[in-house]
Scaffold this active site. Sequence first.
Site, PDB file in Angstrom:
ATOM      1  N   CYS A  91      41.156  28.052  45.538  1.00  0.00           N
ATOM      2  CA  CYS A  91      41.206  29.093  44.317  1.00  0.00           C
ATOM      3  C   CYS A  91      39.980  30.028  44.715  1.00  0.00           C
ATOM      4  CB  CYS A  91      41.163  28.386  43.235  1.00  0.00           C
ATOM      5  SG  CYS A  91      41.102  29.786  41.794  1.00  0.00           S
ATOM      6  N   LEU A  92      40.243  31.326  44.643  1.00  0.00           N
ATOM      7  CA  LEU A  92      38.815  32.492  44.723  1.00  0.00           C
ATOM      8  C   LEU A  92      38.040  32.002  43.979  1.00  0.00           C
ATOM      9  CD1 LEU A  92      40.902  35.293  45.958  1.00  0.00           C
ATOM     10  CD2 LEU A  92      39.611  33.884  47.407  1.00  0.00           C
ATOM     11  N   HIS A 133      50.496  28.998  40.250  1.00  0.00           N
ATOM     12  CA  HIS A 133      48.867  28.746  40.152  1.00  0.00           C
ATOM     13  C   HIS A 133      48.341  29.992  39.399  1.00  0.00           C
ATOM     14  CE1 HIS A 133      44.850  28.221  42.526  1.00  0.00           C
ATOM     15  NE2 HIS A 133      44.830  29.587  41.888  1.00  0.00           N
TER      16      HIS A 133
HETATM   17  O1  GNR Z   1      44.205  32.428  48.309  1.00  0.00           O
HETATM   18  C1  GNR Z   1      44.482  31.376  47.514  1.00  0.00           C
HETATM   19  N1  GNR Z   1      45.333  30.594  48.217  1.00  0.00           N
HETATM   20  C2  GNR Z   1      46.145  29.350  47.749  1.00  0.00           C
HETATM   21  C3  GNR Z   1      46.449  28.380  48.506  1.00  0.00           C
HETATM   22  C4  GNR Z   1      47.294  27.786  47.879  1.00  0.00           C
HETATM   23  C5  GNR Z   1      47.788  27.604  46.655  1.00  0.00           C
HETATM   24  C6  GNR Z   1      47.385  28.663  45.903  1.00  0.00           C
HETATM   25  C7  GNR Z   1      46.546  29.845  46.403  1.00  0.00           C
HETATM   26  S1  GNR Z   1      45.931  31.064  45.272  1.00  0.00           S
HETATM   27  C8  GNR Z   1      44.579  31.285  46.106  1.00  0.00           C
HETATM   28  C9  GNR Z   1      44.057  32.466  45.406  1.00  0.00           C
HETATM   29  C10 GNR Z   1      43.722  32.404  43.927  1.00  0.00           C
HETATM   30  O2  GNR Z   1      42.652  31.869  43.682  1.00  0.00           O
HETATM   31  N2  GNR Z   1      44.534  33.047  43.266  1.00  0.00           N
HETATM   32  O3  GNR Z   1      44.310  32.502  41.816  1.00  0.00           O
HETATM   33 NI    NI Z   2      43.078  30.812  41.538  1.00  0.00          NI
END
Ligand code: GNR
Ligand code: NI
Length: 171
Positions: A91-92, A133
């Site tokens: 998640c970023l 997500h």
């Molecule tokens: O970039 C992201 N990669 C990811 C990899 C596996 C499952 C979900 C994600 S979402 C994430 C970007 C992010 O934080 N979106 O909210």
């Molecule tokens: Ni995320």
Amino acid sequence: MAKLTILEFPDPRLRTKAAPVEAVDDQLRTLIDDMFETMYAAPGIGLAATQVDVHKRFLVTDVSSDKSDPHVLINPVIIEKDGIAVTEEGCLSVPGYYEEVERADHIRVRFLDRNGDEVEMEAEGLLAVCIQHEMDHLEGKLFVDYLSEAKRSRIRKRLERDRRHQAANVA
Ligand code: GNR
Ligand code: NI
């Protein structure tokens, strides 16, 4: 276009429940374009408005490797889910941590597109996981919430420590 700042765990603003989008207008479309720019620059495969401190129900995704599959989902609702996918998620807003999360493998989702038209889409695999997500973010939920309290608190402490060190400019 503008790159936006992404909030990071445990920022309490990430716990905000987003409100429905009332109007799909040019102001929203500008924000959507900025979110795509922010997501691609990160780089990431999805971004929810919550992560850029906008507490409205919309998200962007592109799970392709060449920016060829952009989607914006406004006021998304999952109307069917099926199967199980276990994915190593990142998640970023939780930079540097990757953990397995179990979600539905197939979903059917209803939303408004960037013209305000109602659309239904079927998604599977990584796109389905990513949409779930992002929809969690709109509820104030993070993937670390699926982990044990011990793991979540370890991640929180490390991120807080890293941030203190960054603030003090010590590597
Ligand atoms: O970039 C992201 N990669 C990811 C990899 C596996 C499952 C979900 C994600 S979402 C994430 C970007 C992010 O934080 N979106 O909210
Ligand atoms: Ni995320």
